[in-house]
Write a protein that holds these residues in place. Structure first.
Motif, PDB file in Angstrom:
ATOM      1  N   ALA A 290      48.227  20.235  30.788  1.00  0.00           N
ATOM      2  CA  ALA A 290      48.618  21.183  29.737  1.00  0.00           C
ATOM      3  C   ALA A 290      49.260  20.415  28.588  1.00  0.00           C
ATOM      4  O   ALA A 290      50.358  19.856  28.737  1.00  0.00           O
ATOM      5  N   ILE A 291      48.573  20.368  27.447  1.00  0.00           N
ATOM      6  CA  ILE A 291      49.061  19.640  26.281  1.00  0.00           C
ATOM      7  C   ILE A 291      49.144  20.609  25.105  1.00  0.00           C
ATOM      8  O   ILE A 291      48.169  21.293  24.782  1.00  0.00           O
ATOM      9  N   ALA A 292      50.309  20.648  24.464  1.00  0.00           N
ATOM     10  CA  ALA A 292      50.510  21.489  23.282  1.00  0.00           C
ATOM     11  C   ALA A 292      51.018  20.620  22.144  1.00  0.00           C
ATOM     12  O   ALA A 292      51.927  19.806  22.337  1.00  0.00           O
ATOM     13  N   CYS A 293      50.435  20.795  20.960  1.00  0.00           N
ATOM     14  CA  CYS A 293      50.773  19.970  19.795  1.00  0.00           C
ATOM     15  C   CYS A 293      51.329  20.830  18.669  1.00  0.00           C
ATOM     16  O   CYS A 293      50.942  21.993  18.508  1.00  0.00           O
ATOM     17  N   ALA A 294      52.216  20.231  17.878  1.00  0.00           N
ATOM     18  CA  ALA A 294      52.755  20.902  16.694  1.00  0.00           C
ATOM     19  C   ALA A 294      53.068  19.845  15.656  1.00  0.00           C
ATOM     20  O   ALA A 294      53.053  18.643  15.936  1.00  0.00           O
ATOM     21  N   GLY A 295      53.347  20.300  14.443  1.00  0.00           N
ATOM     22  CA  GLY A 295      53.700  19.375  13.373  1.00  0.00           C
ATOM     23  C   GLY A 295      54.048  20.137  12.124  1.00  0.00           C
ATOM     24  O   GLY A 295      53.465  21.187  11.845  1.00  0.00           O
ATOM     25  N   SER A 296      55.015  19.618  11.350  1.00  0.00           N
ATOM     26  CA  SER A 296      55.496  20.350  10.181  1.00  0.00           C
ATOM     27  C   SER A 296      54.466  20.416   9.065  1.00  0.00           C
ATOM     28  O   SER A 296      54.461  21.341   8.271  1.00  0.00           O
ATOM     29  N   LEU A 297      53.581  19.439   8.985  1.00  0.00           N
ATOM     30  CA  LEU A 297      52.528  19.448   7.972  1.00  0.00           C
ATOM     31  C   LEU A 297      51.170  19.262   8.627  1.00  0.00           C
ATOM     32  O   LEU A 297      50.284  18.617   8.093  1.00  0.00           O
ATOM     33  N   LEU A 298      51.017  19.857   9.795  1.00  0.00           N
ATOM     34  CA  LEU A 298      49.788  19.682  10.558  1.00  0.00           C
ATOM     35  C   LEU A 298      48.590  20.291   9.847  1.00  0.00           C
ATOM     36  O   LEU A 298      47.474  19.782   9.931  1.00  0.00           O
ATOM     37  N   GLY A 299      48.810  21.393   9.125  1.00  0.00           N
ATOM     38  CA  GLY A 299      47.706  22.010   8.399  1.00  0.00           C
ATOM     39  C   GLY A 299      47.112  21.083   7.360  1.00  0.00           C
ATOM     40  O   GLY A 299      45.896  21.024   7.180  1.00  0.00           O
ATOM     41  N   VAL A 300      47.976  20.330   6.667  1.00  0.00           N
ATOM     42  CA  VAL A 300      47.501  19.359   5.686  1.00  0.00           C
ATOM     43  C   VAL A 300      46.732  18.247   6.382  1.00  0.00           C
ATOM     44  O   VAL A 300      45.649  17.834   5.955  1.00  0.00           O
TER      45      VAL A 300
END
Length: 437
Positions: free
Chosen positions: A115-125
């Motif tokens: 189970a791997i979950a990713c996030a990031g403050s400017l991930l959309g860019v």
């Protein structure tokens, strides 16, 4: 604080064809907190990696991306076993480690048990620019600022919140109380840190300080992460948004950004801001039919912020302006009311709401669709519900139902359904019921 997306995360965990997850959303909407809380509640162990804080972690992905090797390296780093189905691996600020994004493809194909979950403050860019992204090998969810429903729950009003969510809004005995809570939400907004400040202190001055801090953090992002050629353009757009929304029709005008500005000069800056999640655009549609995207005029649009509290703070509208009487719903050309409505609609699953309708001198604030039908939605900034534009739309297109949100008492008149501004959470039930009639 309760976040509704937790239910979607639980479904992702239980999915039989689960892929690595990418949680999208703007900076500081609570992505990291939510993933950690999810891991703590529903997994036996949590392995959290922040690629921005610990640059050495990216080196694990410099060579082979074979999942077994990566898991082995992570186990050595954390000093414990990573157990399939029992350990949640979180890649935070994953845009700082592009090969970690690439590795998701191999986890999806060769090791889906992890189970791997990713996030990031400017991930959309990052995703927009990352051409080798493993398309079709990841699951996506998006976290928005808190909705009014979540704000009610945070304020200890879960019973009323759930009553509205079930499609009910006959709340005469609670009307004044709910209007006061709505005013609180217009002031505070849905950014989790601002809501927490309000819940903890009940001090609007402290809330204002937190919102200004958030605005400053976004401004700092423009300096830190934006290409030099775009920075000035983005700042000009950002500062122009209150003036744009103060106009009668709120259509984005490049000349307000900078005298003599043209679309071709600023479209890349608008795209960056959209990808970063700090603005939302709604597009003009002249033919309200599905799919709405096919009939959108991409050169005619409105620009809103991601959160109503941030817009109020950016426009420097004092909390006192909102607290006394109904001025807030009438001043600023109703911009805060439209911003609030867009924020609420964005938080409703299964509903597309990025469009509005114009014809001649008529304009309907939102067109909402469930993918099969199009419904007009007018948002009124006060108790006066007279709406010539909505009447013109109904006469021209005879929609299955039309909706109007305002501060007036709810009522139904043939095909027009009125509901209170505080009851957007009831809209999915209203749409469902309207199609069954």
């Amino acid at each position: 604080m309760e976040r509704e997306l937790m239910q979607q995360l639980k479904l992702w965990k239980a999915g039989t064809n689960r892929k690595p997850l990418i949680l999208q959303g703007a900076r500081q909407v609570g992505k990291t907190w939510l993933l950690k809380e999810f891991g703590n509640q529903f997994f036996e162990d949590l392995c959290y990696i922040n690629f921005e804080q610990d640059l050495t972690m990216a080196k694990i992905f410099d060579s082979s991306l074979k999942p077994s090797r990566i898991i082995e390296q992570l186990e050595l780093f954390f000093g414990r076993n990573i157990v399939p189905e029992k350990t949640l691996i979180i890649f935070d600020e994953v845009q700082e480690a592009p090969r970690a994004l690439t590795s998701l493809k191999y986890f999806a194909e060769d090791a889906p048990q992890y189970a791997i979950a990713c996030a990031g403050s400017l991930l959309g860019v990052a995703l927009h620019q990352y051409t080798s992204f493993p398309v079709g090998k990841v699951d996506f969810l998006r976290l928005e600022p808190m909705s009014f429903h979540e704000f009610l729950i945070a304020n200890g009003e879960a019973m009323i919140a759930n009553y509205i969510a079930n499609g009910n809004y006959d709340l005469d005995a609670h009307w004044t109380h709910l209007i006061e809570l709505l005013k609180q939400f217009i002031i505070v907004g849905g950014m989790p840190s601002a809501v927490k400040e309000w819940i903890d202190t009940r001090d609007y001055n402290r809330v204002e300080e937190e919102l200004q801090r958030l605005l400053l953090s976004y401004s700092n992002d423009f300096s830190k992460h934006v290409p030099d050629a775009l920075e000035a353009k983005i700042r000009h757009i950002w500062q122009s948004i209150p003036a744009q929304l103060a106009r009668e029709n709120k259509k984005f005008v490049y000349g307000i950004v900078k005298e003599g500005a043209r679309a071709r000069e600023y479209e890349d800056a608008l795209l960056w801001m959209s990808d970063a999640g700090v603005i939302r655009r709604t597009y003009c549609v002249t033919k309200p039919d599905v799919p709405l995207k096919a009939y959108a005029n991409l050169s005619a649009f409105k620009v809103f912020l991601l959160d109503v509290g941030l817009l109020r703070a950016l426009a420097r509208i004092a909390p006192a302006t909102i607290l006394y009487g109904n001025r807030i719903f009438e001043e600023f050309k109703g911009a805060l009311t439209e911003q609030f409505a867009l924020q609420e609609l964005t938080n409703l699953p299964g509903i597309e709401s990025s469009y509005y309708w114009t014809a001649a001198k008529a304009e309907v604030d939102f067109l909402v669709t469930d993918g099969t039908s199009v419904f007009p939605l007018e948002v009124k900034a006060g108790i006066n519900t007279h709406a010539k534009s909505l009447a013109s739309y109904i006469k021209s297109y005879n929609p299955p139902k039309a909706f109007r949100a305002s501060l007036s008492q709810p009522r139904s008149n043939k095909g027009l359904i009125d509901f209170p501004l505080f009851a957007f959470k009831a809209l999915p039930k209203l749409l469902q019921n309207s199609l069954q009639q």
